[in-house]
Every structure is written in structure tokens, then in C-alpha cells.
Design a protein around this motif. Structure first.
Motif, PDB file in Angstrom:
ATOM      1  N   PRO A  19       1.128  -0.348  -0.386  1.00 34.76           N
ATOM      2  CA  PRO A  19       0.283  -0.049   0.291  1.00 34.76           C
ATOM      3  C   PRO A  19       0.674   1.036   0.594  1.00 34.76           C
ATOM      4  N   CYS A  20       0.536   2.295  -0.560  1.00 36.66           N
ATOM      5  CA  CYS A  20       1.196   3.468  -0.653  1.00 36.66           C
ATOM      6  C   CYS A  20       0.795   4.346   0.466  1.00 36.66           C
ATOM      7  N   VAL A  21       2.476   3.763   1.848  1.00 37.46           N
ATOM      8  CA  VAL A  21       1.773   4.812   3.017  1.00 37.46           C
ATOM      9  C   VAL A  21       2.815   6.199   2.944  1.00 37.46           C
ATOM     10  N   ALA A  22       4.110   6.337   2.126  1.00 39.43           N
ATOM     11  CA  ALA A  22       4.646   7.853   1.603  1.00 39.43           C
ATOM     12  C   ALA A  22       4.777   7.359   0.288  1.00 39.43           C
ATOM     13  N   PRO A  23       5.855   8.920   0.232  1.00 38.13           N
ATOM     14  CA  PRO A  23       6.135   9.016  -0.846  1.00 38.13           C
ATOM     15  C   PRO A  23       7.406   8.637  -1.131  1.00 38.13           C
ATOM     16  N   GLU A  24       7.118   8.031  -2.397  1.00 40.53           N
ATOM     17  CA  GLU A  24       8.239   6.758  -2.867  1.00 40.53           C
ATOM     18  C   GLU A  24       8.791   7.793  -4.100  1.00 40.53           C
ATOM     19  N   ILE A  25      10.708   6.940  -3.608  1.00 38.39           N
ATOM     20  CA  ILE A  25      11.451   7.352  -4.463  1.00 38.39           C
ATOM     21  C   ILE A  25      12.339   6.362  -5.420  1.00 38.39           C
ATOM     22  N   ALA A  26      12.105   6.431  -6.612  1.00 42.04           N
ATOM     23  CA  ALA A  26      12.622   5.175  -6.827  1.00 42.04           C
ATOM     24  C   ALA A  26      13.814   5.645  -7.663  1.00 42.04           C
ATOM     25  N   PHE A  27      14.430   4.295  -7.986  1.00 42.60           N
ATOM     26  CA  PHE A  27      15.853   4.297  -8.466  1.00 42.60           C
ATOM     27  C   PHE A  27      15.847   3.479  -9.751  1.00 42.60           C
ATOM     28  N   LEU A  28      15.908   4.009 -11.030  1.00 47.32           N
ATOM     29  CA  LEU A  28      16.084   3.278 -12.373  1.00 47.32           C
ATOM     30  C   LEU A  28      17.756   3.648 -12.979  1.00 47.32           C
ATOM     31  N   PRO A  71       9.482   2.678  15.204  1.00 48.15           N
ATOM     32  CA  PRO A  71       9.606   1.797  15.118  1.00 48.15           C
ATOM     33  C   PRO A  71       8.230   1.858  14.093  1.00 48.15           C
ATOM     34  N   HIS A  72       7.675   0.572  13.079  1.00 50.38           N
ATOM     35  CA  HIS A  72       6.738   0.565  12.311  1.00 50.38           C
ATOM     36  C   HIS A  72       6.465   2.288  11.423  1.00 50.38           C
ATOM     37  N   HIS A  73       6.712   3.292  11.177  1.00 53.83           N
ATOM     38  CA  HIS A  73       7.141   3.697  10.130  1.00 53.83           C
ATOM     39  C   HIS A  73       7.919   4.916   9.577  1.00 53.83           C
ATOM     40  N   ALA A  74       6.881   5.041   8.556  1.00 55.45           N
ATOM     41  CA  ALA A  74       7.693   5.333   7.161  1.00 55.45           C
ATOM     42  C   ALA A  74       7.261   6.803   6.615  1.00 55.45           C
ATOM     43  N   ASP A  75       9.010   7.174   6.875  1.00 59.45           N
ATOM     44  CA  ASP A  75       8.645   8.814   6.147  1.00 59.45           C
ATOM     45  C   ASP A  75       9.111   8.232   4.722  1.00 59.45           C
ATOM     46  N   LEU A  76       9.764   7.729   3.977  1.00 59.07           N
ATOM     47  CA  LEU A  76       9.632   7.603   2.632  1.00 59.07           C
ATOM     48  C   LEU A  76       9.872   6.372   2.776  1.00 59.07           C
ATOM     49  N   MET A  77       9.937   5.655   1.300  1.00 61.64           N
ATOM     50  CA  MET A  77       9.581   4.176   0.761  1.00 61.64           C
ATOM     51  C   MET A  77      11.181   4.712  -0.380  1.00 61.64           C
ATOM     52  N   LEU A  78      11.705   3.574  -0.596  1.00 65.57           N
ATOM     53  CA  LEU A  78      12.903   4.286  -1.333  1.00 65.57           C
ATOM     54  C   LEU A  78      13.003   2.818  -2.138  1.00 65.57           C
ATOM     55  N   VAL A  79      12.564   2.553  -3.628  1.00 64.98           N
ATOM     56  CA  VAL A  79      12.768   1.952  -4.728  1.00 64.98           C
ATOM     57  C   VAL A  79      13.320   1.439  -5.723  1.00 64.98           C
ATOM     58  N   ASP A  80      14.103   0.344  -5.673  1.00 63.49           N
ATOM     59  CA  ASP A  80      14.549   0.282  -6.713  1.00 63.49           C
ATOM     60  C   ASP A  80      14.075  -0.686  -7.891  1.00 63.49           C
ATOM     61  N   LEU A  81      14.417  -0.521  -8.551  1.00 66.41           N
ATOM     62  CA  LEU A  81      13.540  -1.052  -9.676  1.00 66.41           C
ATOM     63  C   LEU A  81      14.399  -2.035 -10.700  1.00 66.41           C
ATOM     64  N   PRO A  82      13.833  -2.680 -11.958  1.00 60.30           N
ATOM     65  CA  PRO A  82      15.023  -3.987 -12.304  1.00 60.30           C
ATOM     66  C   PRO A  82      16.315  -2.853 -13.196  1.00 60.30           C
ATOM     67  N   GLY A  83      17.284  -3.581 -13.507  1.00 56.50           N
ATOM     68  CA  GLY A  83      18.263  -2.581 -14.527  1.00 56.50           C
ATOM     69  C   GLY A  83      17.541  -2.854 -15.715  1.00 56.50           C
ATOM     70  N   TYR A  84      17.935  -2.401 -16.414  1.00 53.45           N
ATOM     71  CA  TYR A  84      17.248  -1.879 -17.877  1.00 53.45           C
ATOM     72  C   TYR A  84      19.501  -1.856 -18.650  1.00 53.45           C
ATOM     73  N   GLY A  85      18.148  -2.221 -20.152  1.00 59.04           N
ATOM     74  CA  GLY A  85      19.393  -1.974 -21.074  1.00 59.04           C
ATOM     75  C   GLY A  85      20.300  -3.088 -21.616  1.00 59.04           C
ATOM     76  N   TYR A  86      20.055  -4.828 -21.270  1.00 59.61           N
ATOM     77  CA  TYR A  86      20.075  -6.256 -21.753  1.00 59.61           C
ATOM     78  C   TYR A  86      19.485  -5.713 -23.070  1.00 59.61           C
ATOM     79  N   CYS A 114      11.759   9.991  -9.618  1.00 59.03           N
ATOM     80  CA  CYS A 114      12.305   8.354 -10.323  1.00 59.03           C
ATOM     81  C   CYS A 114      14.071   8.733  -9.714  1.00 59.03           C
ATOM     82  N   VAL A 115      14.981   9.049  -9.663  1.00 51.56           N
ATOM     83  CA  VAL A 115      16.592   8.788  -9.946  1.00 51.56           C
ATOM     84  C   VAL A 115      16.537   7.988 -10.768  1.00 51.56           C
TER      85      VAL A 115
END
Ligand code: GDP
Length: 199
Positions: A19-28, A71-86, A114-115
């Protein structure tokens, strides 16, 4: 600054997005660009178990992060996406990645930034250009981080950043070294601003 990071889960399917519980920062980034090292350097601890677990590198991996280790608190979510470029030839960036990436980037309500990680030692790649055009098209804010800056001289780095800015049509590119942590404070500033836009 004390931070606590916890692995929330891996998603291979939209149904498994937490579920969306905090702002998400995606890494690509393209595979081997230094994305895991950047994440480890940013949070000051190793998330390495994720990339060394077979299969997980093709998933979206979610980590919750709390500033004071509450504990049990999220200020943000770090989201690691699959590498591309294969794939050498693909019409669009989204043709190349697993089906659940597209809805994540297009529809995820709490995705704040999106980073896009590139290698400061390597010229801009078509797949990076495609990804950035895709993100512009779907209206996602993105910032480009050129990592491995410790591997080249200051002059070479400046030249490389200028080339990347031009080719990727991005006015500001942040340089980073996961080895020396140079650029860490600047990147945290960008992440904090994106996750608390009205603060
Ligand atoms: P990923 O596939 O994008 O997650 O890439 P990794 O984080 O596994 O990094 C790929 C390789 O580049 C590894 O050998 C890292 O040690 C190296 N590397 C990553 N970041 C840096 C950096 O900032 N400086 C240097 N010198 N090496 C780096």
C-alpha cells in the motif's frame, strides 16, 4: 542523522505492490551502472542481500525508511527497480522491461521522484534517453545522478556532466561517488524536497 531502513518486499506483479504509505523515491538505471552501490551509500548500510538473491533483481524491491529509527513508521519508501539495457534493440524502453514496471511508473499515486542513475565514465546511452523521454511523457519528475565520479579527474567529470546534460536534455545532473560518498548531501536534499514538496 539516524535512519532505519527495512525491506518491505519484492513485487513481480501489480497485485503485490505494497500500500502507498509514504512518498516513494524510485531508482532506475542500466545494469551495472552502480545503482545498488548508490543506494547502499545513501543509506549508509548494505541492501546487498537483495541483489544477491536470485530473481529479486528482476522485481521491484520496496524499502521503508524512517529518519529517527521510529518503529512501524515510514517517512519515505526507497524503491529499487530492475536494471535495464539488456536488449540491444528495443523500440521503446517499456518494451524491454517486465510488464509490471509500466503501471508502477505510470499509475503509482505515491511515486514522488525517479532517480535515474548513469555512469559518469560512460557517454549517454540511448536506453537512458528513452527512459527519460518516457518519464517526461508520463509526467514523472526525474533527476539524473552520474555516479562513479571518483574514477575520473575533475576536468573529465565536468566535461562528462556537460555532455550528459546535453544528450539527456537535463539541465541539472548530480555527480556521485559511492566510494567516497561525494554528492550524498546534495542528493538527500533533492530526495527530501521531492518527498515533502510543501515543507
Ligand atoms: P548495479 O548493477 O547498477 O546495482 O551496479 P553495482 O552497484 O553492483 O556496481 C557495479 C560495479 O561498479 C561494482 O563493481 C561496484 O563496486 C562499482 N561501483 C559502483 N559505484 C561505484 C563508485 O561510485 N565508484 C567506484 N569506483 N566504483 C563503483
Amino acid at each position: 542523522m539516524r535512519i532505519k531502513v527495512q525491506f518491505v518486499g519484492s513485487a513481480f506483479d501489480m497485485k503485490h505492490f505494497p500500500p502507498c504509505v509514504a512518498p516513494e523515491i524510485a531508482f532506475l538505471g542500466r545494469s551495472n551502472v552502480g545503482k545498488s552501490s548508490l543506494l547502499n551509500s545513501l543509506i549508509g548500510t548494505k541492501l546487498a542481500h537483495v541483489s544477491s538473491t536470485p530473481g529479486r533483481t528482476q522485481a521491484i524491491n520496496f524499502f521503508s525508511m524512517a529518519w529517527d529509527g521510529k518503529p512501524h513508521h515510514a517517512d519515505l519508501m526507497l524503491v529499487d527497480l530492475p536494471g535495464y539495457g539488456y536488449a540491444k534493440v528495443s523500440k521503446s524502453i517499456s518494451a524491454e522491461w517486465p510488464k509490471f514496471i509500466d503501471p508502477y511508473l505510470k499509475k503509482r499515486g505515491c511515486l514522488a521522484l525517479c532517480v535515474v542513475v548513469v555512469d559518469s565514465n560512460i557517454a549517454a546511452q540511448e536506453s537512458d534517453q528513452k527512459l527519460l523521454s518516457y518519464l517526461r511523457f508520463v509526467g514523472r519528475p526525474a533527476c539524473v545522478v552520474a555516479t562513479k565520479s571518483d574514477r575520473i579527474s575533475k576536468n573529465e567529470l565536468n566535461h562528462s556532466l556537460q555532455q550528459l546534460r546535453q544528450k539527456l536534455q537535463t539541465p541539472e545532473i548530480f555527480s556521485y561517488s559511492a566510494k567516497t560518498h561525494a554528492g550524498r548531501n546534495e542528493l538527500w536534499k533533492v530526495i527530501r524536497a521531492a518527498s515533502h514538496p510543501h515543507a
